[in-house]
Design an enzyme around this catalytic site. Structure first.
Site, short mmCIF file in Angstrom:
data_model
loop_
_atom_site.label_atom_id
_atom_site.label_comp_id
_atom_site.label_asym_id
_atom_site.label_seq_id
_atom_site.Cartn_x
_atom_site.Cartn_y
_atom_site.Cartn_z
N GLY A 20 0.86 -1.18 0.00
CA GLY A 20 0.00 0.00 0.00
C GLY A 20 0.89 1.22 0.00
O GLY A 20 2.10 1.12 -0.19
N GLY A 21 0.33 2.37 0.23
CA GLY A 21 1.10 3.61 0.21
C GLY A 21 2.36 3.55 1.04
O GLY A 21 3.45 3.71 0.53
N GLU A 22 2.22 3.30 2.33
CA GLU A 22 3.38 3.21 3.22
C GLU A 22 3.47 1.84 3.87
O GLU A 22 4.14 1.67 4.88
CB GLU A 22 3.28 4.29 4.31
CG GLU A 22 3.37 5.69 3.77
CD GLU A 22 3.27 6.73 4.87
OE1 GLU A 22 2.97 6.38 6.03
OE2 GLU A 22 3.48 7.91 4.56
N GLU A 23 2.81 0.86 3.29
CA GLU A 23 2.82 -0.48 3.85
C GLU A 23 3.56 -1.42 2.91
O GLU A 23 3.48 -1.31 1.69
CB GLU A 23 1.40 -0.99 4.06
CG GLU A 23 0.65 -0.22 5.13
CD GLU A 23 -0.75 -0.76 5.37
OE1 GLU A 23 -1.16 -1.72 4.68
OE2 GLU A 23 -1.43 -0.22 6.24
N PHE A 24 4.28 -2.35 3.52
CA PHE A 24 5.02 -3.36 2.78
C PHE A 24 4.65 -4.73 3.31
O PHE A 24 4.22 -4.87 4.45
CB PHE A 24 6.53 -3.15 2.95
CG PHE A 24 7.02 -1.89 2.29
CD1 PHE A 24 7.55 -1.93 1.02
CD2 PHE A 24 6.95 -0.68 2.95
CE1 PHE A 24 8.00 -0.77 0.41
CE2 PHE A 24 7.39 0.49 2.36
CZ PHE A 24 7.92 0.43 1.08
#
Length: 97
Positions: free
Chosen positions: A16-20
């Site tokens: 996601g945007g800032e998720e890995f």
């Protein structure tokens, strides 16, 4: 940063945007806690100036469970880590464990 701290068989992908998402084959929850954990006292100095934090949600998958249930459990663990102060790792065991 994350790739340099994983093994050759591990997978690191933006989720996601800032998720890995990290896929760690042949790793149990205890082993999983060793990889993403911030060092004692918080984050490394070289990353502090960047404002980088690491909150991680861990779980395991037995290969049988519905993948969406597995992902939802990992997401719950991630948000528990964020809600409890960030820069921490929270795990939720799989239903079969």
């Amino acid at each position: 940063m994350m790739i340099s701290n994983t093994r050759d068989q591990d997978l690191v992908a933006r989720y996601g945007g800032e998720e890995f998402c990290l896929v760690l084959p042949d790793t149990d929850l205890i082993g999983g806690h060793h990889l993403p954990r911030p060092p004692p006292g918080g984050r490394p100095r070289r990353h502090h100036d960047l404002g980088v934090t690491l909150s991680a949600g861990l779980t395991s998958w037995d290969g049988i469970e519905d993948p969406l249930s597995f992902i939802e459990r990992a997401d719950r663990a991630l948000y528990r880590a964020k809600a409890s102060g960030r820069d921490r790792v929270v795990s939720i065991a799989a239903y079969s464990e």
